[in-house]
Structure formats: structure tokens, C-alpha cells
Design an enzyme around this catalytic site. Structure first.
Site, PDB file in Angstrom:
ATOM      1  N   GLU A   1     -10.228  78.870  86.294  1.00  0.00           N
ATOM      2  CA  GLU A   1     -10.996  77.962  85.585  1.00  0.00           C
ATOM      3  C   GLU A   1     -10.451  76.501  86.040  1.00  0.00           C
ATOM      4  O   GLU A   1      -9.263  76.061  85.527  1.00  0.00           O
ATOM      5  CB  GLU A   1     -11.211  78.091  84.208  1.00  0.00           C
ATOM      6  CG  GLU A   1     -11.991  77.213  83.641  1.00  0.00           C
ATOM      7  CD  GLU A   1     -12.299  77.225  82.200  1.00  0.00           C
ATOM      8  OE1 GLU A   1     -13.347  77.061  81.553  1.00  0.00           O
ATOM      9  OE2 GLU A   1     -11.327  77.747  81.502  1.00  0.00           O
TER      10      GLU A   1
ATOM     11  N   GLU B   1     -13.978  81.688  71.486  1.00  0.00           N
ATOM     12  CA  GLU B   1     -14.913  81.296  72.754  1.00  0.00           C
ATOM     13  C   GLU B   1     -13.949  80.388  73.698  1.00  0.00           C
ATOM     14  O   GLU B   1     -13.493  79.369  73.276  1.00  0.00           O
ATOM     15  CB  GLU B   1     -16.139  80.343  72.055  1.00  0.00           C
ATOM     16  CG  GLU B   1     -16.938  80.139  73.271  1.00  0.00           C
ATOM     17  CD  GLU B   1     -17.266  78.956  74.160  1.00  0.00           C
ATOM     18  OE1 GLU B   1     -16.437  78.918  75.211  1.00  0.00           O
ATOM     19  OE2 GLU B   1     -17.452  77.723  73.376  1.00  0.00           O
TER      20      GLU B   1
ATOM     21  N   GLY C   1      -5.962  80.779  72.891  1.00  0.00           N
ATOM     22  CA  GLY C   1      -6.840  81.931  72.217  1.00  0.00           C
ATOM     23  C   GLY C   1      -5.675  83.033  71.933  1.00  0.00           C
ATOM     24  O   GLY C   1      -5.915  83.807  70.914  1.00  0.00           O
TER      25      GLY C   1
ATOM     26  N   LYS D   1      -9.885  70.823  62.764  1.00  0.00           N
ATOM     27  CA  LYS D   1      -8.710  70.128  63.302  1.00  0.00           C
ATOM     28  C   LYS D   1      -9.586  70.101  64.788  1.00  0.00           C
ATOM     29  O   LYS D   1      -9.871  70.647  65.673  1.00  0.00           O
ATOM     30  CB  LYS D   1      -7.660  70.858  63.709  1.00  0.00           C
ATOM     31  CG  LYS D   1      -6.439  70.264  64.060  1.00  0.00           C
ATOM     32  CD  LYS D   1      -6.575  69.989  65.588  1.00  0.00           C
ATOM     33  CE  LYS D   1      -5.162  69.322  66.163  1.00  0.00           C
ATOM     34  NZ  LYS D   1      -5.372  69.085  67.338  1.00  0.00           N
TER      35      LYS D   1
ATOM     36  N   GLY E   1     -11.531  76.865  72.888  1.00  0.00           N
ATOM     37  CA  GLY E   1     -10.534  76.474  73.750  1.00  0.00           C
ATOM     38  C   GLY E   1     -10.020  77.134  75.119  1.00  0.00           C
ATOM     39  O   GLY E   1     -10.896  78.062  75.379  1.00  0.00           O
ATOM     40  N   SER E   2      -9.011  77.112  75.321  1.00  0.00           N
ATOM     41  CA  SER E   2      -8.443  77.811  76.636  1.00  0.00           C
ATOM     42  C   SER E   2      -8.077  79.095  76.217  1.00  0.00           C
ATOM     43  O   SER E   2      -7.892  79.556  75.038  1.00  0.00           O
ATOM     44  CB  SER E   2      -7.275  77.146  77.390  1.00  0.00           C
ATOM     45  OG  SER E   2      -6.003  77.321  76.293  1.00  0.00           O
ATOM     46  N   THR E   3      -8.048  80.139  77.244  1.00  0.00           N
ATOM     47  CA  THR E   3      -7.822  81.573  76.972  1.00  0.00           C
ATOM     48  C   THR E   3      -6.478  81.711  76.645  1.00  0.00           C
ATOM     49  O   THR E   3      -6.059  82.502  75.728  1.00  0.00           O
ATOM     50  CB  THR E   3      -8.093  82.371  78.485  1.00  0.00           C
ATOM     51  OG1 THR E   3      -9.344  82.151  78.591  1.00  0.00           O
ATOM     52  CG2 THR E   3      -7.580  83.644  78.253  1.00  0.00           C
TER      53      THR E   3
ATOM     54  N   CYS F   1     -17.044  74.937  79.459  1.00  0.00           N
ATOM     55  CA  CYS F   1     -16.525  76.329  79.821  1.00  0.00           C
ATOM     56  C   CYS F   1     -17.554  77.302  80.330  1.00  0.00           C
ATOM     57  O   CYS F   1     -16.993  78.355  81.118  1.00  0.00           O
ATOM     58  CB  CYS F   1     -16.330  76.849  78.213  1.00  0.00           C
ATOM     59  SG  CYS F   1     -17.566  76.744  77.066  1.00  0.00           S
TER      60      CYS F   1
END
Length: 844
Positions: free
Chosen positions: A425, A297, A280, A223, A275-277, A331
Site C-alpha cells: 500500500e 479498519e 492494528g 484520539k 489506520g495502518s495494518t 485506504c
């Protein structure tokens, strides 16, 4: 006119001189004379043709569906999403907005294909992956242009970085497919992999997931991100052209919510997410208890440490690569610059001068340094961060940027360490710079973050560089370089930057499971997350428990023995002063043990963090000696442990002797591995050396099963301390005594305080507080409880701690693969890649 000799020096001034002598009148851009260009050294446009890319889009009528089973699939009654070039705003194509039904179709295709793909020989899979690499090379220019138009990054980056790295990954993993039968002999594929990738590197991160998955025999449903779908669809078409069997690689497009539908699909075995924390964490909670493997990651706030011994000019170029590569939408972007105080101002002056030379514009101009931000919403987010820094009184230096979805390279100084721009970030071309005095202060600033993805060190002193790299808590540390990537070395994070690795042999383990293990997918067990383990369960006085104090002779009771907790190298009374009765195998009371609570967990974690750093610094040989000493002392008290096991478990004496002897052997096994798994040298394309270091995870909580209560406890403690971790063990709730007898072994075997802790009580209550604790790095729940496994996975999202759970399935602790296999090493360590550049003698 003077003839130009080959002996002349062709500097710009010489060329300009000869051009004037020749009376050059040729016109450059906008009528500028060539002689004037040599005076100003201004760039002219160098556009890359998009003719072939536009033709490819026209081939598909600029409407692209899903790519499933090697066919374009356009379901009826679907919405469409317009993909635009971020630099120009031009509509490139429309892509379908998929639904859950489309996910079901793609997963079914992948599941069917897995039946044959997973059974192919490694050599056959290698041939297929090799073919994809060859075909991508044939279409490399097309892919580079599509990726540039799709994302807004410069054609220089897609042409010279993204596409070559993807090709490198394909070739490298074709090699791993070839070697899988020998190098990964004890492992097998998982099944269907759901891969979810972001928009900043839509092609490269795709390859990081797809290549190892296919090499190990899995099939994939991908995706892509909403903003950047075209490169993934083109890659899928190239795979089909290369002869990859139908269903092995599928692409479904749709809104962000489709990613969660893919991740939670009951027939997906593994989820690989970048992707973003925040997303995740959401995926971790959504997939908890479903028996799926998960790698994350996530975000980063990577430090760039510049010592006064650095070559400042080289460091400036390194900073450009660190933060303004891909407009800072990386990242591992080096967004936090730490410069030693003595050279801080000179470094800032050089950096500002370099920033003024950066060129922004259309991504297809080959002479530009930066393209556009991927979307206007992302540009606004970056601007809001910079505006907040201005409001706080920070100094902000920026250079010009074109109108539209562009944001200027930005340098922020005179800012506090607690500022949002230092902590968060930003994911844009924004660099924050802070000074430091000493190396210890630099490390404190570098590690003052919830993230741990990357970092770089700049100095001409190699010992200083290596020591700094070792103590930066990040998955990749570059020395005198930044943002270097290669298929042969793993990339991934520590702490809230996630877990798992992309690349290298270490990345293969994310897509396999032990050969002895069956299918682990299952519906998630119903668990009330608010009530699970919310209360402890101490025992109350019971006259029936008098048997706990047996007589040693007529009328003479045995001296009462109180089983305490063990942490900080000593036996401790429980904070709540509660106990619980432990029953023997025949159901009679045999002892009382301490009932631990939240404060006992807190105390044990604090003690573990005091002991773990020093333990990790000890050599592998020293740790091995202590493990051997544990084995020696355990065998000296063999009869005592045999008696305790017979009383607790109720088996035969022969079975108890077998368990004690197996525990001694297991200690020997991990003692042997204490100094034999430190890492390796990676064979990358870098002219230099890349080290893979197997570092300890940190403080790990382990919940033991009721099965084999002594051997299981030893099997959990030994690999963790062998690799430099501290462990907080929760022994079997029903049969804790064999493990509790270990604390006298620990006290007499030179195990440093805090390295091993033992907490007894309600397993679920302790699982709750250990999983919620922000300063525990990993939780192992091999307690044969599906409910506890789900709770641990769900709650671990609070700080993205690693987990290893059994989803309620037991294992044979006496079996070599199940009780001491490679997966113990995998879970007891985390890989750090350290990149060391060279070039003083030979220039690559």
C-alpha cells in the site's frame, strides 16, 4: 451588433464568436482577454475564503487544548504541536501534546457520563444526535474549510464529500438510536469507547466511530491523528453547542503513543481503530486478554478490474475517483488497475490524456482536482516507492506538480506482480496497471494480496460484473463506480484489511454486547508467549490404563477401539503416533485418543481449504438438508451418546438425555438459518442498488470447553457450516469422547470432505498452532481459559485473523441466547457490500 437569441446554441465557440463581435476587451487572470480564455478554456482561480476559519482559530488564540466534559482543558507543563497547512506550510495553530494523565481524565469523564447516557431512552439519544446533525449543517462551510486546511485535501472534497457524509451518518444513526429498543433488543451498550482515527479522513472516520457508539448508548474518548487535530476539536465544540451532555464525547490530542495508552486503559471497553495494518497488529497484541472488544479498519491494495466490455471513457473517470481522490491517501484507493489485454493500450492512452488535465494546487481553490500530501515524510515515502519501480525497469508516467508538499499523479506500467509497488500500500497518487487475458486471471491478480478492503469492476455485462464482485475477496466492491460511501451500508475489510464494519446495521454490532453478558474487562492474564502450548503432552504406557479395555463377558475383552483424528472426510492416525489417556468422571481410564501436533493442524487446514469453497457455493437449502441429516443420525444413536456422556461427565442419565436432545434441536436451529441470513438490500443515497452479502469467513478453528462437551461442540460446528465455513474443532481436552463420536455421524450424513475436522490432544498446544497458522481466517476460543484466550488474541495479529474468545468466562450452552444467539451469526459471517449503479434511462 447582432442580438443573441435564446434559440442560439451556447457552445464555447459561439460565446467566443459573440465576444469577438462585441469587441470584448475585459481582462481575465493576469491580463488575459476573456475572448482568449474561451479559446484556451483555461481555469482561473476560484479561492474559498478562509476568513471565518481563521477567526475561529483566533478565538482560541491559536492554542487548543483537549476537549473534555464539554470544556477546553489545557494541563500545565505540556508540550505543543504545530499544525500546518500542507499546501502552504502556514502554521494554523498549536495543539497540546497530551500524556497518560490526560487520557485518565478523559476516560474518567466518559465513564461518569456513561452512567446516565447509557440509561437514556433511544428516543432521547436520537434527539441529541439529531441536534448535532443540525448544528453541523449550520457550520458546514466552516468545517469544510478547517478540514481542507488541516489535511491538504481540496475544498471540493471536504465540502461535497466529507462534511455531507458526516451529516448523513448523524441523521442515519439518530434513526438507529430511535429504533435501538426494538431492532437491538437483545443487545446493550459496552461502556466507554476509545476511538483512534487517522489523518486521511479525520472528520469522516471520526463520525464512522462516534455515531454508532453514541446511538447504542456508549460514551467516547477520541484520539485524532497527530497531523489533523483541528477538525476533531471543532466537531467536539459543535457537539457541546448542540447540547450533548458533558463527558459523552471527549477529544484528547497527543503523539501516536497516546493511542495505545487509550486502547489499553483498564476502563475502556471497546477500541475502534482505523489506520495502518502494522499499528492494528500492535493494538491487537497490546489489548489481548483484557476483555475489550476491538474493530480494525486497516490498509488496502484495492483492484480496479476493467473488462473489454467496459465503457472505457467511464472507466477512466472511475479510475480518477479511485486513485487520485484525496491524493490517493485513501485506504480503499483503487491503486491496482487490471485491464483486459485487448483494450489495455487504448485504456492507457485515454488515462494518460486524462491525467494531463488534472490540476494540483492550493486546497482552498474550488477549481482544483488535487491538493497536497499531508506531510513531507509521507511525500518522501511515496517518492521512494516510485523510484524503486524505476530501478526495476518499470515505465513511469507523471504529470507536473507544484513545488512543496505535492506529488504528481503517477501511472506505472510494465511491472512484475511481485514488485513492491504492486504488493504494498503506497498511500499516494500512484496507480499501477497490469493486463490480463481471462476473467479467472483477473480474479487471481485481484486476490493476490494480503489485503481485502475494496475493489471495483467495470463492464456493461451485469452477470460478469456480479460474478466478479462475488469472487473478489474484499469488504466492498463497486460496479462501474469506486469509492462510494453511505451511512446505511457497512465498510470494512477481509484478511489483513481488518475486521468489523463502519456503517449500516452491521456496524452497530461493533458497539454492543449481548444483553445477558456482564462486564468483561479484566487485567490480562500472565502468559509466556514463547512457552505457551509449545509442547504436546502425550501419555506414556501405564498398566493402570488396562481398564481402557473392559470385558464384554468373562474372559472376553471388548475389541479395542482407537479414537483417531478426523479430517479430509476420513479418520486419520496422528502424525506423531502419540496418544493420551482420557479419564471417566470417576477418574478411571476409559479410552485413549490421538495426540495432534503441528503437522496434523497443517493437514486439517489443507483439507479444509479444499472443501470449503465448494461447500460455500452450495445453496443454503442444500446445507440445511445436511444439517437436518446430522440431526436425524444423531437422534438414531441417542442411547450411545447418552451412555458416553454419563461415562464422561458423570451426571445423571436424565441430564445426558437433555444434552443429546438439546444438540439435536440446535442442529435444527442452524439448519433453519442456513437459507435465511444471506443479506439484504441497503437503502443508500445511490441511484442504484447496494447489496449486503453475508459471506462465510472461510476456515475457522474452534476450541470447545469441558462444559456440556457434546452440546458445546455441536453449537460451535453447526453455525459455522450452516453459513458455508469449514471448521476445525478441538473438542474438550478432558471430555473429548462425546464429540469424537460425531465423526461417524459426519461420515454417514453426506458432509463433504474437509468441511468438519476434529483434532484431539493438548488444547493449548493446538491453540498455538491454529492461532499461528497463516491460512486460518478466524479462531473461536470458548474453552473457558483466560490464558488461552489471551494467547489466541495476541497471536492472531500475525495475519489479523478474527477472534472470538470468552476470556475465561463460561456460558450456559443450554440457554437460547448464550448457546445460539445472534452473536454466532455475527462471528460466522463477514459482510460484503456490492454497489450497482444505474443511469441508462434516467440520470439520477
Amino acid at each position: 451588433m447582432k442580438e443573441i437569441s435564446s434559440r442560439d446554441v451556447f457552445s464555447p465557440l459561439h460565446v467566443c464568436k459573440y465576444a469577438k463581435m462585441a469587441g470584448a476587451v475585459q481582462k481575465g487572470p493576469k491580463g488575459t482577454k476573456i475572448a482568449e480564455l474561451f479559446e484556451s478554456m483555461e481555469y482561473g482561480p476560484a479561492p474559498e475564503s478562509d476568513k471565518t476559519a481563521q477567526a475561529w482559530l483566533d478565538d482560541h488564540s491559536r492554542k487548543l487544548g483537549h476537549f473534555i466534559n464539554n470544556e477546553w482543558v489545557t494541563p500545565e507543563n505540556r508540550k505543543w504541536y504545530e499544525t500546518r497547512n500542507p499546501c502552504t506550510g502556514q502554521v494554523l495553530a498549536a495543539t497540546v501534546q497530551g500524556t497518560e494523565e490526560d487520557v485518565n481524565v478523559a476516560v474518567a469523564a466518559a465513564r461518569k457520563a456513561f452512567g446516565s447516557w447509557g440509561q437514556l431512552s433511544g428516543h432521547a439519544r436520537a434527539r441529541h444526535i439529531y441536534s448535532i446533525a443540525r448544528h453541523l449543517q449550520k457550520h458546514a462551510r466552516l468545517m469544510a474549510v478547517i478540514a481542507s486546511m488541516d489535511n491538504g485535501k481540496t475544498i471540493r472534497e471536504t465540502r461535497d464529500c466529507d462534511v455531507p457524509i458526516v451529516i448523513r451518518h448523524l441523521y442515519h444513526h439518530a434513526g438507529w438510536a430511535q429504533l435501538a429498543d426494538t431492532e437491538m433488543a437483545n443487545w446493550k451498550p459496552l461502556g466507554v469507547v476509545g476511538a483512534i482515527v487517522p489523518w486521511n479522513f479525520p472528520l469522516m472516520l471520526l463520525a464512522w466511530k462516534v455515531c454508532p457508539a453514541l446511538a447504542m448508548g456508549n460514551t467516547v474518548v477520541l484520539k485524532p491523528a497527530t497531523y489533523t487535530r483541528l477538525s476533531a476539536l471543532l466537531f467536539a465544540e459543535i457537539c457541546a453547542e448542540a447540547g450533548l451532555p458533558a463527558g459523552v464525547f471527549n477529544v484528547v490530542t497527543g503523539p501516536g503513543s497516546m493511542g495505545e495508552k487509550l486502547a489499553t486503559h483498564p476502563d475502556v471497553d471497546k477500541v475502534g481503530f482505523t489506520g495502518s495494518t502494522e499499528i492494528g497488529q500492535r493494538l491487537r497484541r497490546a489489548t489481548a486478554g483484557m476483555g475489550k472488544k476491538l474493530s480494525l479498519e486497516l490498509g488496502g491494495k484495492s483492484p480496479v478490474v476493467v473488462y473489454d466490455s467496459a465503457d472505457l471513457d467511464s472507466a477512466v473517470e472511475g479510475v480518477v475517483d479511485a486513485i487520485w481522490f484525496n491524493q490517493g491517501q485513501v485506504c480503499s484507493a483503487g491503486s491496482k488497475l487490471l485491464v483486459q489485454e485487448r483494450v489495455f493500450e487504448p485504456m492507457m492512452a485515454k488515462l494518460r490524456a486524462r491525467m494531463e488535465k488534472l490540476r494540483l494546487g492550493d486546497s482552498l481553490d474550488k477549481a482544483l482536482d488535487m491538493g497536497a500530501i499531508v506531510d513531507e515524510s509521507q511525500r518522501r515515502s511515496v517518492k521512494e516507492y516510485v523510484d524503486s519501480a524505476k530501478e526495476e525497469g518499470a515505465e513511469v508516467f507523471q504529470v507536473g506538480a507544484p513545488a512543496g508538499c505535492f506529488y504528481p499523479p503517477t501511472l506505472i506500467t510494465n511491472v512484475q506482480t511481485s514488485s513492491r509497488v504492486v504488493v504494498d500500500e503506497i498511500f499516494g497518487p500512484v496507480l499501477v496497471a497490469l493486463p490480463f487475458r481471462t476473467a479467472k486471471e483477473a480474479l487471481a491478480l485481484a486476490n493476490n494480496t494480503i489485503y481485502g478492503l475494496g475493489g471495483s469492476v467495470w463492464t456493461e455485462k451485469l452477470p460478469l460484473a456480479l460474478e466478479t464482485a462475488k469472487h473478489i475477496k474484499a469488504g466492498s466492491v463497486w460496479i462501474n463506480c469506486h469509492n462510494m460511501f453511505d451511512a446505511a451500508t457497512g465498510f470494512g475489510g477481509y484478511r489483513q484489511s481488518g475486521y468489523g464494519r463502519d456503517g449500516g446495521k452491521e456496524g452497530l454490532y461493533e458497539y454492543v454486547k449481548p444483553r445477558w453478558m456482564g462486564d468483561t474487562k479484566q487485567p490480562a492474564t500472565e502468559v509466556d508467549m514463547k512457552e505457551f502450548g509449545a509442547r504436546d503432552q502425550p501419555s506414556r504406557p501405564d498398566i493402570g490404563a488396562a481398564a481402557v479395555v473392559p470385558e464384554i463377558s468373562a474372559g472376553v475383552p471388548r475389541v479395542d477401539r482407537t479414537y483417531k483424528l478426523f479430517y479430509g472426510g476420513a479418520q486419520k492416525r496422528p502424525d506423531g503416533n502419540y496418544s493420551r489417556v482420557v479419564l471417566s468422571a470417576d477418574g478411571s481410564p476409559v479410552a485413549q485418543v490421538a495426540e495432534s501436533n503441528r503437522k496434523d493442524v497443517r493437514n486439517a487446514v489443507e483439507a479444509a481449504h479444499k472443501g470449503q469453497p465448494g461447500w460455500a457455493k452450495r445453496s443454503g437449502h442444500q446445507r440445511a438438508q445436511i444439517l437436518y441429516y446430522l440431526a436425524e443420525n444423531l437422534e438414531l444413536r441417542r442411547e450411545e451418546f447418552v451412555n458416553t456422556l454419563v461415562q464422561s461427565v458423570g451426571g445423571s442419565r436424565e441430564a445426558a438425555e437433555k444434552e443429546v436432545d438439546a444438540s439435536v434441536a440446535r442442529l435444527f436451529h442452524w439448519a433453519a438459518l442456513s437459507d435465511k441470513f444471506g443479506g439484504a438490500v441497503q437503502e443508500t443515497q445511490l441511484y442504484g442498488t447496494v447489496l449486503r452479502l453475508h459471506e462465510p469467513v472461510g476456515v475457522v478453528a474452534a476450541l470447545a470447553p469441558d462444559t456440556a462437551p457434546l452440546l458445546a461442540a455441536v453449537s460451535l460446528i453447526a453455525p459455522l457450516i450452516a453459513r458455508g465455513n469449514a471448521v476445525i474443532l478441538v473438542p474438550s481436552e478432558r471430555r473429548p469422547l462425546p464429540a469424537l463420536d460425531l465423526y461417524q455421524i459426519l461420515e454417514t450424513s453426506d458432509v463433504p470432505a474437509g468441511v468438519v475436522s476434529l483434532l484431539t490432544g493438548s488444547r493449548d498446544h493446538l491453540a498455538r498452532h491454529l492461532s499461528e497458522h497463516q491460512d486460518i481466517q478466524s479462531v473461536w476460543c470458548l474453552a473457558e481459559s483466560a490464558a488461552a484466550s489471551r494467547f489466541v488474541e495476541h497471536t492472531s495479529a500475525v495475519n489479523v485473523k478474527r477472534t472470538w474468545v470468552d476470556w475465561g468466562r463460561g456460558r450456559d450452552w443450554f440457554d437460547g441466547l448464550q448457546g445460539q444467539g445472534e452473536e454466532f451469526l455475527y462471528h460466522a459471517t463477514q459482510c460484503k457490500s456490492v454497489w450497482l449503479t444505474m443511469g441508462d434511462i434516467f440520470a439520477n
